[in-house]
Design an enzyme around this catalytic site. Structure first.
Site, PDB file in Angstrom:
ATOM      1  N   ARG A   1       0.843  -1.209   0.000  1.00 31.16           N
ATOM      2  CA  ARG A   1       0.000   0.000   0.000  1.00 31.16           C
ATOM      3  C   ARG A   1       0.875   1.255   0.000  1.00 31.16           C
ATOM      4  O   ARG A   1       0.534   2.272  -0.582  1.00 31.16           O
ATOM      5  CB  ARG A   1      -0.935   0.006   1.228  1.00 31.16           C
ATOM      6  CG  ARG A   1      -1.594   1.354   1.476  1.00 31.16           C
ATOM      7  CD  ARG A   1      -2.855   1.319   2.312  1.00 31.16           C
ATOM      8  NE  ARG A   1      -2.824   0.429   3.435  1.00 31.16           N
ATOM      9  CZ  ARG A   1      -2.181   0.652   4.601  1.00 31.16           C
ATOM     10  NH1 ARG A   1      -1.501   1.765   4.783  1.00 31.16           N
ATOM     11  NH2 ARG A   1      -2.217  -0.232   5.570  1.00 31.16           N
TER      12      ARG A   1
ATOM     13  N   TYR B   1     -16.575  17.812 -14.288  1.00 29.26           N
ATOM     14  CA  TYR B   1     -16.977  16.407 -14.294  1.00 29.26           C
ATOM     15  C   TYR B   1     -18.009  16.156 -13.177  1.00 29.26           C
ATOM     16  O   TYR B   1     -17.807  16.592 -12.038  1.00 29.26           O
ATOM     17  CB  TYR B   1     -15.732  15.541 -14.090  1.00 29.26           C
ATOM     18  CG  TYR B   1     -16.037  14.085 -13.891  1.00 29.26           C
ATOM     19  CD1 TYR B   1     -16.659  13.355 -14.895  1.00 29.26           C
ATOM     20  CD2 TYR B   1     -15.721  13.436 -12.706  1.00 29.26           C
ATOM     21  CE1 TYR B   1     -16.955  12.012 -14.710  1.00 29.26           C
ATOM     22  CE2 TYR B   1     -16.000  12.095 -12.517  1.00 29.26           C
ATOM     23  CZ  TYR B   1     -16.622  11.395 -13.524  1.00 29.26           C
ATOM     24  OH  TYR B   1     -16.921  10.081 -13.342  1.00 29.26           O
TER      25      TYR B   1
ATOM     26  N   ASP C   1      -7.285  19.695 -13.189  1.00 31.05           N
ATOM     27  CA  ASP C   1      -7.699  18.391 -13.718  1.00 31.05           C
ATOM     28  C   ASP C   1      -7.439  18.424 -15.226  1.00 31.05           C
ATOM     29  O   ASP C   1      -8.111  19.133 -15.973  1.00 31.05           O
ATOM     30  CB  ASP C   1      -9.182  18.162 -13.394  1.00 31.05           C
ATOM     31  CG  ASP C   1      -9.698  16.813 -13.913  1.00 31.05           C
ATOM     32  OD1 ASP C   1      -9.073  16.230 -14.809  1.00 31.05           O
ATOM     33  OD2 ASP C   1     -10.758  16.361 -13.414  1.00 31.05           O
TER      34      ASP C   1
ATOM     35  N   LYS D   1      -8.817   7.524 -18.703  1.00 33.66           N
ATOM     36  CA  LYS D   1      -9.165   8.087 -20.010  1.00 33.66           C
ATOM     37  C   LYS D   1      -7.973   7.980 -20.972  1.00 33.66           C
ATOM     38  O   LYS D   1      -7.645   6.897 -21.404  1.00 33.66           O
ATOM     39  CB  LYS D   1      -9.652   9.523 -19.824  1.00 33.66           C
ATOM     40  CG  LYS D   1     -10.628   9.710 -18.640  1.00 33.66           C
ATOM     41  CD  LYS D   1     -11.943   8.976 -18.823  1.00 33.66           C
ATOM     42  CE  LYS D   1     -12.794   8.904 -17.556  1.00 33.66           C
ATOM     43  NZ  LYS D   1     -13.102  10.144 -16.885  1.00 33.66           N
TER      44      LYS D   1
HETATM   45  C1  LIG Z   1     -13.539  10.530 -15.531  1.00 34.11           C
HETATM   46  C2  LIG Z   1     -13.121  11.809 -14.964  1.00 34.11           C
HETATM   47  C3  LIG Z   1     -12.744  11.914 -13.617  1.00 34.11           C
HETATM   48  C4  LIG Z   1     -12.843  10.750 -12.645  1.00 34.11           C
HETATM   49  O1  LIG Z   1     -11.971   9.733 -12.942  1.00 34.11           O
HETATM   50  P1  LIG Z   1     -12.239   8.176 -12.596  1.00 34.11           P
HETATM   51  O2  LIG Z   1     -11.014   7.521 -13.070  1.00 34.11           O
HETATM   52  O3  LIG Z   1     -13.488   7.782 -13.347  1.00 34.11           O
HETATM   53  O4  LIG Z   1     -12.448   8.083 -11.129  1.00 34.11           O
HETATM   54  C5  LIG Z   1     -12.296  13.141 -13.160  1.00 34.11           C
HETATM   55  N1  LIG Z   1     -12.243  14.218 -13.974  1.00 34.11           N
HETATM   56  C6  LIG Z   1     -12.616  14.151 -15.261  1.00 34.11           C
HETATM   57  C7  LIG Z   1     -12.539  15.383 -16.110  1.00 34.11           C
HETATM   58  C8  LIG Z   1     -13.072  12.956 -15.805  1.00 34.11           C
HETATM   59  O5  LIG Z   1     -13.452  12.920 -17.080  1.00 34.11           O
END
Ligand SMILES: *Cc1c(COP(=O)(O)O)cnc(C)c1O
Length: 403
Positions: A66, A118, A193, A218
């Site tokens: 961890r 998001y 982000d 993504k």
């Molecule tokens: C999908 C997404 C997240 C969250 O990510 P996960 O891997 O699904 O937890 C955060 N910010 C944006 C812009 C996203 O598209």
């Protein structure tokens, strides 16, 4: 040896690629041949615990998985390298990364964030962090600098940016926000982000942000088969605190997923390059289509965020958003008639995906707020994959003909 010593001892390998191109970094940083067999791929190290030679004297740099794991360590060096950052931490999801960052705050602290983000991030901010932990969130339009200025207070501890935003693709001038916020109080932490762009298209750290976070589910993962998040920073103190939070709260990815992410990142630049091209060509076509009320894509010269995006991004990504004339019925018809695009949540993958934010990814955003932001019933988000662009064009064309 402790955790940091191995990072340093590995630096000779990673340093070699520091001044090389992005694609070279993708295929080499953190990926030296393994020291026992010379295998050219990073081994998957499944051990949860590591032998010690004396109580509390570990045999090597790791003690418990961890807190640190060899496969994860390779991935973290790779992602740090892609952001030209000193440090990176990988997380079990994008939301685990977000939660980790917000865990740096205390009750009573204030966060200023985008009004359009998001849906999952909003759900965490509004329905857990704000209510249970009394952290105050001010959701604002970051491009209105007067509102940003008047929202800053003595209690402001963190600014949360998402650029471009999901799903309306608003771009924030990161340098300007950083300058204004740091002039007010240099200790305010600025997080970006960067999920929609990946390090190939933008590096928020070079624009002055303290942290970049990304849903590696993504573009970094890119094949719709791993859920993962990452953060990167150059700040020693902030990293120390965030690493403490990561090892304590435990939202870490599995060694197998780390291996998968390394494998995916090898092709990040060629995938994203193609996705940038496909996104632009589709946006240009859809922008002129009579059944489309509005096409949002910062790569279009007519897009209101084009200039800002051009100043801080290398490319515009594969995601574009549309408002289809005729509301929900027409939008749903369009989505169910697509043959190459798959109707599914998520984005950034090699296969093209289509999403209806109001009913899918952003269903948890209160309806009045969604409408105010323009996420109306005819709103559709497309994520272009790496398919032949003629097939993607023909697909949207035939689906629009049917509505
Ligand atoms: C999908 C997404 C997240 C969250 O990510 P996960 O891997 O699904 O937890 C955060 N910010 C944006 C812009 C996203 O598209």
């Amino acid at each position: 040896m402790d955790y940091n010593t191995i990072k340093e001892s590995n630096q000779t390998h990673d340093e070699k690629y520091k001044d090389m191109g992005f694609s070279t970094k993708c295929t080499h940083i953190g990926q030296e041949p393994d020291p026992i067999y010379g295998g050219v791929n990073v081994p998957i190290n499944l051990s949860t615990t590591y032998a010690q030679t004396y109580p509390n004297v570990p045999f090597g740099p790791f003690d418990y998985s961890r807190c640190g794991n060899p496969t994860r360590d390779h991935l973290e060096r790779l992602i740090a390298g892609l952001y030209s950052a000193k440090y990176s931490i990988s997380w079990s999801s994008g939301m685990a990364a977000t939660t980790g960052l917000i865990n740096m705050l205390c009750t009573g602290d204030e966060v200023i964030c985008m009004d359009d983000m998001y849906g999952g991030t909003q759900r965490y901010f509004r329905r857990i962090s704000q209510i249970n932990h009394n952290i105050k969130y001010k959701f604002i339009n970051m491009n209105n600098y007067d509102v940003l200025k008047s929202s800053l207070s003595e209690k402001t501890r963190l600014i949360w940016l998402e650029s471009p935003t999901n799903p309306t693709l608003k771009v924030t001038d990161i340098r300007t926000v950083v300058k204004m916020v740091k002039e007010f109080n240099k200790d305010i932490i600025i997080v970006v982000d960067n999920t929609f762009l990946s390090p190939y298209n933008c590096n928020p750290l070079s624009l002055g942000a303290d942290f970049v976070m990304e849903s590696a589910t993504k573009y970094l993962g890119g094949h719709s088969d791993i859920v993962m998040g990452c953060t990167a920073t150059n700040d020693d103190k902030l990293q120390e605190r965030l690493f403490f939070i990561s090892k304590t709260t435990g939202g870490v990815p599995s060694p197998f997923d780390c291996y998968m992410a390394i494998r995916s990142i090898k092709t990040l630049s060629i995938r994203v390059e193609r996705q940038n091209q496909n996104g632009l060509i589709l946006a240009q076509y859809l922008n002129k289509h009579p059944k489309i009320e509005k096409c949002m894509y910062p790569g279009l010269e007519t897009d209101e965020f084009h200039q800002v995006a051009k100043n801080q991004q290398k490319g515009f990504g594969g995601v574009l958003s549309l408002v289809i004339t005729g509301g929900l019925e027409k939008a749903a018809n369009f989505l169910t008639n697509l043959k190459v695009f798959t109707l599914a949540e998520s984005l950034g993958s090699v296969e093209s995906l289509a999403d209806h934010p109001a009913l899918m990814t952003h269903a948890s955003v209160p309806e009045d707020i969604r409408k105010e932001l323009g996420v109306v019933d005819g709103f559709v988000r497309l994520s272009c994959g790496i398919e032949d662009v003629e097939d993607l064009l023909n697909d949207v064309k035939q689906a629009l003909e049917k509505i």
